[in-house]
Design a protein around this motif. Structure first.
Motif, PDB file in Angstrom:
ATOM      1  N   PHE A 148      51.171 127.495 -29.074  1.00  0.00           N
ATOM      2  CA  PHE A 148      51.765 125.922 -29.196  1.00  0.00           C
ATOM      3  C   PHE A 148      50.535 124.929 -29.205  1.00  0.00           C
ATOM      4  CE2 PHE A 148      53.495 121.930 -28.065  1.00  0.00           C
ATOM      5  CZ  PHE A 148      55.156 122.013 -28.169  1.00  0.00           C
ATOM      6  N   ILE A 149      50.710 124.437 -30.616  1.00  0.00           N
ATOM      7  CA  ILE A 149      49.432 123.432 -30.500  1.00  0.00           C
ATOM      8  C   ILE A 149      49.797 121.775 -30.446  1.00  0.00           C
ATOM      9  CG2 ILE A 149      48.122 122.418 -32.306  1.00  0.00           C
ATOM     10  CD1 ILE A 149      48.642 125.230 -33.852  1.00  0.00           C
ATOM     11  N   ILE A 150      49.036 121.155 -29.641  1.00  0.00           N
ATOM     12  CA  ILE A 150      49.318 119.915 -29.321  1.00  0.00           C
ATOM     13  C   ILE A 150      48.345 119.099 -30.140  1.00  0.00           C
ATOM     14  CG2 ILE A 150      49.636 118.106 -27.535  1.00  0.00           C
ATOM     15  CD1 ILE A 150      50.270 120.136 -25.641  1.00  0.00           C
ATOM     16  N   ILE A 151      48.693 118.111 -31.057  1.00  0.00           N
ATOM     17  CA  ILE A 151      47.822 117.228 -31.811  1.00  0.00           C
ATOM     18  C   ILE A 151      47.859 115.898 -31.084  1.00  0.00           C
ATOM     19  CG2 ILE A 151      46.946 116.797 -34.367  1.00  0.00           C
ATOM     20  CD1 ILE A 151      49.205 119.015 -34.592  1.00  0.00           C
ATOM     21  N   ALA A 152      46.659 115.075 -30.574  1.00  0.00           N
ATOM     22  CA  ALA A 152      46.779 113.939 -30.461  1.00  0.00           C
ATOM     23  C   ALA A 152      45.220 113.240 -30.709  1.00  0.00           C
ATOM     24  CB  ALA A 152      46.957 113.772 -28.810  1.00  0.00           C
TER      25      ALA A 152
END
Length: 219
Positions: A148-152
Motif C-alpha cells: 500500500f503506497i501513500i503519496i503526500a
C-alpha cells in the motif's frame, strides 16, 4: 432538486446516489503539465498553476486534489507503463490499484499544511481498502496483494509508529513516498528506461521510499 418526502432511509439513499454522480471539476491542464508542478499540488499550492499558464483564481482546493490524483496516475500509467484501475466515483476505494503480476494499492493525500500526519480516519480508511481488495480476490490470487503506497508532500516523524499500531488484515507493507521523490524516481525512469515497464517489485517497500532506495533496487 431531490425529493424530500419519504422515509429517512430513502432520503439518505437519494442523497448518496446524487453525490455519487457529482464530479469535482478538474482543471484544463494536461496530466503532463500537472506532473511538472507535482510537488506544489501535493501541498495545495494554487499559485503553481500560473507556471503552466492557468489562471489560479478559478481553481478550487478540491480541483487541486483531483489534479494531484491525475498526475499520480500519469506517473504510474504513462511513465512506469503499469496497468492502473482508477477509483470508481462514489465508491470507497483507493485512488489507484496497480494490477500487474502483483497488486499494489495507492492513495494520494494533499495537505495544505504539511507534513501529512496519517489521522485515525485515514488509518481506518486504508485498513478498509486493504480488507475490501483482499476479500474480492480469488483464493489463489490473495497472495498477489503486496503493498500500500501513500503519496503526500511530506510525512510527520511519528508516522511509522502510527502504521505499526494499525490493525490491518491481512498485513501488507506501507510504502511512504513524498511527491518530490516520486517525481525524481519518475524522471530517472524516463531518462534511463523510457518506454519500458517498471517491475512492480520496485514499488514494494516498507517505510520511507526515496530516490536512493529506488536506485538500490536496480544495482
Amino acid at each position: 432538486h431531490l425529493a424530500t418526502r419519504g422515509r429517512k432511509s430513502e432520503i439518505i439513499g437519494r442523497i448518496i446516489e446524487h453525490f455519487q454522480d457529482y464530479q469535482i471539476k478538474r482543471s484544463t491542464a494536461t496530466p503532463k503539465e500537472l506532473f511538472s508542478i507535482y510537488d506544489d499540488l501535493s501541498k495545495q499550492n494554487k499559485n503553481a498553476y500560473r507556471d503552466i499558464g492557468i489562471n489560479d483564481s478559478n481553481i478550487l482546493m478540491p480541483t487541486v486534489t483531483v489534479d494531484f490524483e491525475r498526475a499520480t496516475r500519469y506517473i504510474f500509467e504513462s511513465i512506469f507503463r503499469l496497468t492502473v484501475k482508477a477509483q470508481t466515483p462514489g465508491r470507497e476505494e483507493p485512488d489507484g490499484i496497480i494490477k500487474e503480476d502483483k497488486i499494489i494499492l495507492y492513495d494520494c493525500k494533499t495537505v495544505l499544511s504539511p507534513p501529512y500526519e496519517l489521522p485515525i480516519a485515514h488509518r481506518d480508511q486504508f485498513s478498509r481498502y486493504i480488507k475490501d481488495q483482499y476479500d474480492k480476490l480469488e483464493p489463489h490470487a490473495k497472495t498477489a496483494l503486496k503493498c500500500f503506497i501513500i503519496i503526500a508532500h511530506s510525512f510527520t516523524d511519528k508516522i511509522e509508529d502510527k502504521i505499526k499500531q494499525m490493525k490491518v488484515e491481512p498485513y501488507i507493507p506501507f510504502c511512504l513516498v513524498t511527491a518530490r521523490d516520486l517525481k525524481l524516481i519518475a524522471e530517472k525512469w524516463l531518462q534511463e528506461q523510457k518506454g519500458k515497464t517498471l517491475p512492480t517489485s520496485a514499488l514494494i517497500f516498507q517505510g520511507r521510499y526515496t530516490l536512493s532506495e529506488f536506485k538500490k533496487k536496480f544495482v
